[in-house]
Design a protein around this motif. Structure first.
Motif, short mmCIF file in Angstrom:
data_model
loop_
_atom_site.label_atom_id
_atom_site.label_comp_id
_atom_site.label_asym_id
_atom_site.label_seq_id
_atom_site.Cartn_x
_atom_site.Cartn_y
_atom_site.Cartn_z
N VAL A 139 5.27 41.63 26.70
CA VAL A 139 5.27 41.70 25.25
C VAL A 139 3.84 42.02 24.80
CG1 VAL A 139 5.68 40.40 23.14
CG2 VAL A 139 7.12 40.01 25.13
N ILE A 140 3.73 43.04 23.93
CA ILE A 140 2.42 43.37 23.37
C ILE A 140 2.29 42.65 22.04
CG2 ILE A 140 0.83 45.23 22.74
CD1 ILE A 140 1.86 45.58 25.54
N LYS A 141 1.34 41.74 21.97
CA LYS A 141 1.18 40.95 20.76
C LYS A 141 0.42 41.73 19.70
CE LYS A 141 0.75 36.69 21.76
NZ LYS A 141 1.55 35.47 21.57
N LYS A 142 0.39 41.15 18.49
CA LYS A 142 -0.27 41.84 17.37
C LYS A 142 -1.74 42.13 17.67
CE LYS A 142 2.76 40.26 13.70
NZ LYS A 142 3.03 39.11 12.83
N THR A 158 12.87 28.91 21.26
CA THR A 158 12.23 27.89 20.42
C THR A 158 12.07 28.41 18.99
OG1 THR A 158 11.00 27.16 22.35
CG2 THR A 158 10.22 26.37 20.23
N GLY A 159 11.63 29.66 18.86
CA GLY A 159 11.44 30.24 17.53
C GLY A 159 12.74 30.29 16.75
N ILE A 160 13.80 30.73 17.41
CA ILE A 160 15.10 30.86 16.74
C ILE A 160 15.64 29.46 16.41
CG2 ILE A 160 17.44 31.75 16.91
CD1 ILE A 160 16.42 33.80 18.93
N ARG A 161 15.48 28.54 17.36
CA ARG A 161 15.99 27.19 17.17
C ARG A 161 15.34 26.52 15.96
NH1 ARG A 161 16.26 24.68 22.71
NH2 ARG A 161 18.24 25.76 22.94
N LYS A 162 14.02 26.71 15.83
CA LYS A 162 13.29 26.14 14.71
C LYS A 162 13.84 26.67 13.39
CE LYS A 162 8.71 24.82 16.10
NZ LYS A 162 7.48 25.47 16.55
N THR A 173 8.81 44.36 17.58
CA THR A 173 10.18 44.84 17.83
C THR A 173 11.12 43.66 18.05
OG1 THR A 173 9.26 46.79 18.90
CG2 THR A 173 11.59 46.34 19.30
N ILE A 174 10.65 42.70 18.84
CA ILE A 174 11.47 41.52 19.10
C ILE A 174 11.68 40.73 17.81
CG2 ILE A 174 11.67 39.40 20.45
CD1 ILE A 174 9.90 40.73 22.57
N GLY A 175 10.60 40.57 17.04
CA GLY A 175 10.70 39.86 15.76
C GLY A 175 11.72 40.51 14.84
N ASP A 176 11.68 41.84 14.78
CA ASP A 176 12.62 42.56 13.91
C ASP A 176 14.06 42.35 14.38
OD1 ASP A 176 10.56 43.49 12.38
OD2 ASP A 176 10.47 45.47 13.29
N MET A 177 14.24 42.32 15.70
CA MET A 177 15.59 42.11 16.23
C MET A 177 16.12 40.73 15.84
SD MET A 177 14.99 43.82 19.97
CE MET A 177 16.50 43.35 20.78
N VAL A 178 15.23 39.73 15.94
CA VAL A 178 15.64 38.37 15.56
C VAL A 178 15.99 38.33 14.07
CG1 VAL A 178 14.91 35.96 15.38
CG2 VAL A 178 14.22 37.31 17.36
N MET A 179 15.14 38.97 13.25
CA MET A 179 15.36 38.97 11.81
C MET A 179 16.71 39.60 11.46
SD MET A 179 12.16 38.45 9.94
CE MET A 179 12.02 39.81 8.86
N VAL A 222 7.55 32.61 8.87
CA VAL A 222 6.60 32.41 9.97
C VAL A 222 6.17 33.75 10.53
CG1 VAL A 222 6.30 31.46 12.29
CG2 VAL A 222 7.59 30.17 10.59
N TYR A 223 7.15 34.59 10.78
CA TYR A 223 6.92 35.84 11.48
C TYR A 223 6.18 36.86 10.62
CZ TYR A 223 8.24 40.43 13.26
OH TYR A 223 8.23 41.72 13.68
#
Ligand SMILES: [Zn+2]
Length: 179
Positions: A49-52, A66-70, A105-111, A128-129
């Motif tokens: 994963v390439i972070k910001k 964990t992110g989704i669960r929260k 990309t992962i964040g957008d998919m979760v959203m 958060v994201y």
């Protein structure tokens, strides 16, 4: 692979054939003679994963979970929803068969997934994201959700945006009918 019955360490292959995404082998234990099947699959190559800030980090499903669960905490979602969501996203990521994926990309998919599932969880995750700079940006996002909802009917699976308020109204209605 030990025998599942007597745990003996050696077996012979009596049949081998290609399965969908690997090889299926029929084996016979050299000690107790029991037959069992093994599947051989190719391990997905590791995913980064390439972070910001451009740092690379190995994809970690627990972190995603964990992110989704929260975000979904205390929301009335069916058991297993969160795990399934994380599973689906993980599967899709590996399916793209890239070795690097931007965290955005992962964040957008979760959203996208949360938006279809539960608006409160979506807003929590987004706050958060996306790191909403201020309350105005957050309000803007909620306004978008609400106006979209007016235009398009809410999907059947979508939970009410303000469940507490709806419950209150229902309570009042029930009290009223008792009088
Ligand atoms: Zn055995």
């Amino acid at each position: 692979m030990n025998c599942p019955y007597c745990h003996y360490h050696d077996s012979k292959v009596i049949d081998s054939r290609d399965a969908n995404d690997g090889v299926r082998r029929r084996r016979q234990c050299l000690s107790c003679g029991a037959r069992f099947t093994t599947y051989e699959r190719q391990q997905p190559t590791s995913l980064f994963v390439i972070k910001k800030d451009q740092r690379r980090e190995e994809f970690n499903k627990d972190k995603l979970l964990t992110g989704i669960r929260k975000a979904c905490e205390k929301r009335p979602l069916p058991t297993g929803t969160v795990d399934k969501l994380a599973d689906d996203i993980e599967a899709e990521l590996y399916h793209q068969s890239k070795s690097e994926i931007p965290s955005t990309t992962i964040g957008d998919m979760v959203m996208e997934s949360l938006k279809k599932l539960d608006y409160i969880a979506y807003i929590r995750f987004a706050s958060v994201y996306r790191e909403f700079a201020d309350i105005t940006a957050l309000k803007q996002e909620i306004d978008n959700l609400v106006s979209n909802e007016v235009k398009a009917p809410r999907p059947v699976s979508q939970l009410p945006l303000l469940p507490a308020e709806e419950l209150e109204t229902a309570d009042r209605r029930r009290q009223g009918s008792r009088r």
